[in-house]
Scaffold this active site. Structure first.
Site, PDB file in Angstrom:
ATOM      1  N   HIS A 203       0.849  -1.193   0.000  1.00  0.00           N
ATOM      2  CA  HIS A 203       0.000   0.000   0.000  1.00  0.00           C
ATOM      3  C   HIS A 203       0.883   1.241   0.000  1.00  0.00           C
ATOM      4  O   HIS A 203       2.088   1.154   0.240  1.00  0.00           O
ATOM      5  CB  HIS A 203      -0.914   0.023   1.240  1.00  0.00           C
ATOM      6  N   ASP A 205       0.895   5.146   1.928  1.00  0.00           N
ATOM      7  CA  ASP A 205       0.219   5.809   3.047  1.00  0.00           C
ATOM      8  C   ASP A 205      -0.498   7.044   2.502  1.00  0.00           C
ATOM      9  O   ASP A 205       0.125   7.875   1.830  1.00  0.00           O
ATOM     10  CB  ASP A 205       1.227   6.211   4.133  1.00  0.00           C
ATOM     11  N   HIS A 261       4.783   0.075  -0.105  1.00  0.00           N
ATOM     12  CA  HIS A 261       5.550  -0.718   0.854  1.00  0.00           C
ATOM     13  C   HIS A 261       4.656  -1.785   1.460  1.00  0.00           C
ATOM     14  O   HIS A 261       3.430  -1.768   1.272  1.00  0.00           O
ATOM     15  CB  HIS A 261       6.172   0.185   1.934  1.00  0.00           C
ATOM     16  N   ARG A 271       7.774  -8.765  15.684  1.00  0.00           N
ATOM     17  CA  ARG A 271       8.153  -7.415  15.269  1.00  0.00           C
ATOM     18  C   ARG A 271       7.102  -6.438  15.794  1.00  0.00           C
ATOM     19  O   ARG A 271       5.899  -6.709  15.667  1.00  0.00           O
ATOM     20  CB  ARG A 271       8.246  -7.341  13.740  1.00  0.00           C
TER      21      ARG A 271
HETATM   22  C1  GA4 Z   1      -2.339   2.594   5.314  1.00  0.00           C
HETATM   23  C2  GA4 Z   1      -1.715   3.559   6.315  1.00  0.00           C
HETATM   24  C3  GA4 Z   1      -2.344   3.462   7.705  1.00  0.00           C
HETATM   25  O1  GA4 Z   1      -1.928   2.244   8.330  1.00  0.00           O
HETATM   26  C4  GA4 Z   1      -3.875   3.462   7.639  1.00  0.00           C
HETATM   27  C5  GA4 Z   1      -4.270   2.250   6.857  1.00  0.00           C
HETATM   28  C6  GA4 Z   1      -5.760   2.019   6.725  1.00  0.00           C
HETATM   29  C7  GA4 Z   1      -6.303   1.092   7.816  1.00  0.00           C
HETATM   30  O2  GA4 Z   1      -5.602   0.211   8.279  1.00  0.00           O
HETATM   31  O3  GA4 Z   1      -7.479   1.241   8.153  1.00  0.00           O
HETATM   32  C8  GA4 Z   1      -5.944   1.492   5.302  1.00  0.00           C
HETATM   33  C9  GA4 Z   1      -4.602   1.747   4.555  1.00  0.00           C
HETATM   34  C10 GA4 Z   1      -3.862   2.659   5.470  1.00  0.00           C
HETATM   35  C11 GA4 Z   1      -4.818   2.386   3.162  1.00  0.00           C
HETATM   36  C12 GA4 Z   1      -6.033   1.781   2.412  1.00  0.00           C
HETATM   37  C13 GA4 Z   1      -7.204   1.414   3.343  1.00  0.00           C
HETATM   38  C14 GA4 Z   1      -7.080   2.199   4.598  1.00  0.00           C
HETATM   39  C15 GA4 Z   1      -6.335   0.053   5.197  1.00  0.00           C
HETATM   40  C16 GA4 Z   1      -7.035   0.042   3.908  1.00  0.00           C
HETATM   41  C17 GA4 Z   1      -7.402  -1.065   3.370  1.00  0.00           C
HETATM   42  C18 GA4 Z   1      -4.448   3.569   9.036  1.00  0.00           C
HETATM   43  C19 GA4 Z   1      -4.352   4.510   6.690  1.00  0.00           C
HETATM   44  O4  GA4 Z   1      -4.731   5.605   6.976  1.00  0.00           O
HETATM   45  O5  GA4 Z   1      -4.368   4.009   5.406  1.00  0.00           O
END
Ligand code: GA4
Length: 336
Positions: A203, A205, A261, A271
């Site tokens: 994904h 961020d 990443h 971890r």
């Molecule tokens: C990736 C970055 C952060 O961990 C997060 C993630 C979010 C979640 O876990 O709820 C997301 C992911 C993240 C991006 C796409 C969407 C939303 C999981 C997901 C499937 C908290 C964020 O803001 O985006």
């Protein structure tokens, strides 16, 4: 965005690379230049001499390990992640599966004090450790963002840091625990699961800047080229790993990279990673900085609010309506 099933390892290349390690105590204009270069070339870098006291880090790590060591039934009391709170295996609301358990928290102190009652048997101790850590890491994020603005010769230096300092900032803190994975105990010998186990699928961020601390156990991988994964070394263990988020890529008109990443589970050790995601308030409007828009480099992105972008990113994962916020101006004019 998180991609549901990773490509089997046989078709992936794993290459070693050293991320830039930037000493924040070095000469200021030199640090600014190095930060900009790292954001352009890798979207990721490490910082040392960051000024965050060891004690602040130790306290939050101890609280995190204490929480994750609890029996599952007790941890569930802090869940389900809606999206805040305790989640296990499922990433996002009903997103893809990863070998991770986590606590996703808003960074607002009131929200942390409230949530800590169902997280810890000593809620004051937990919230004190978490709030203290957030305060330090937010200051570090602001320092880095101001240095980056200087390195870009943007006249309004706090243009990025102001967004995450906003009282209504939508910044998040995520405590991730990746338990060890033993391939021999895994019944499923499919190509993917046999060689490596995904802790958190690939994904980018969505926020402005992410500041990540891990407990010295390898697991983070980045992809600068399609299908090529680069393990990020956990050394030096005192460093923080920093990465550009989608919003910073948009504000710099694509000059900085928000790089894909993922996290791989280690076969021997647990971890722990602690990620701070610096975000603006939901109603903030994100636009390319005028300084970075020229005739040769027209705006790649139209203006949007963080709420719009966040909804689109999250719902894309849920397979719902897809708002094409990253469409070019030309695309939107063509109604695509
Ligand atoms: C990736 C970055 C952060 O961990 C997060 C993630 C979010 C979640 O876990 O709820 C997301 C992911 C993240 C991006 C796409 C969407 C939303 C999981 C997901 C499937 C908290 C964020 O803001 O985006």
């Amino acid at each position: 965005m998180v991609v549901a099933s990773p490509a089997p390892i046989q078709t992936e290349k794993i290459r070693d690379i050293e991320l830039p390690i930037i000493d924040l105590l070095a000469e200021r204009s030199q640090v600014s230049k190095l930060l900009v270069k790292a954001c352009e070339e890798f979207g990721f870098f490490k910082v040392i001499n960051h000024g965050i006291p060891d004690d602040t880090i130790t306290k939050i790590e101890e609280e995190s390990f204490e929480f994750f060591a609890k029996p599952a039934s007790e941890k569930q009391q802090a869940g389900p992640a809606d999206p805040y709170g305790y989640g296990s295996k499922n990433i996002g609301f009903n997103g893809d599966i990863g070998q991770v358990e986590y606590l996703l928290l808003r960074t607002n102190p009131l929200s942390i004090s409230h949530k800590s009652k169902c997280i810890s048997n000593h809620p004051n101790k937990f919230s004190f450790a978490v709030i203290g850590y957030i305060e330090e890491v937010r200051k570090l994020a602001c320092q880095i963002l101001d240095l980056i603005a200087e390195g870009l010769w943007v006249p309004d230096t706090p243009v990025f840091s102001r967004l995450i300092s906003d009282i209504d900032s939508d910044s998040l803190l995520r405590l991730n625990h990746y338990p060890p994975f033993n391939p021999k105990n895994n019944g499923d010998r499919s190509a993917t699961s046999f060689y490596h186990q995904i802790g958190f699928g690939e994904h980018t961020d969505p926020q402005i800047l992410t500041i990540l601390r891990s407990n010295g156990v390898q697991g983070l991988q980045i992809s600068l080229e399609e299908g090529v994964w680069v393990p990020v070394s956990p050394y030096p263990t005192t460093a923080f790993c920093v990465n550009v988020g989608d919003l910073l890529q948009a504000m710099t008109n694509g000059r900085f990279l928000s790089v894909r990443h993922r996290a791989i589970v280690n076969s021997h050790k647990s971890r722990l990673s602690i990620a701070y995601f610096g975000a603006p308030s939901l109603c903030s409007t994100i636009s390319c900085l005028p300084k970075l828009v020229t005739i040769q480099k027209p705006p790649l992105y139209r203006s949007f609010t963080w709420a719009e972008f966040k909804r689109a990113t999250y719902s894309r994962q849920l397979g719902e309506s897809r708002l094409n916020l990253f469409s070019t101006i030309d695309d939107s004019e063509n109604g695509e």
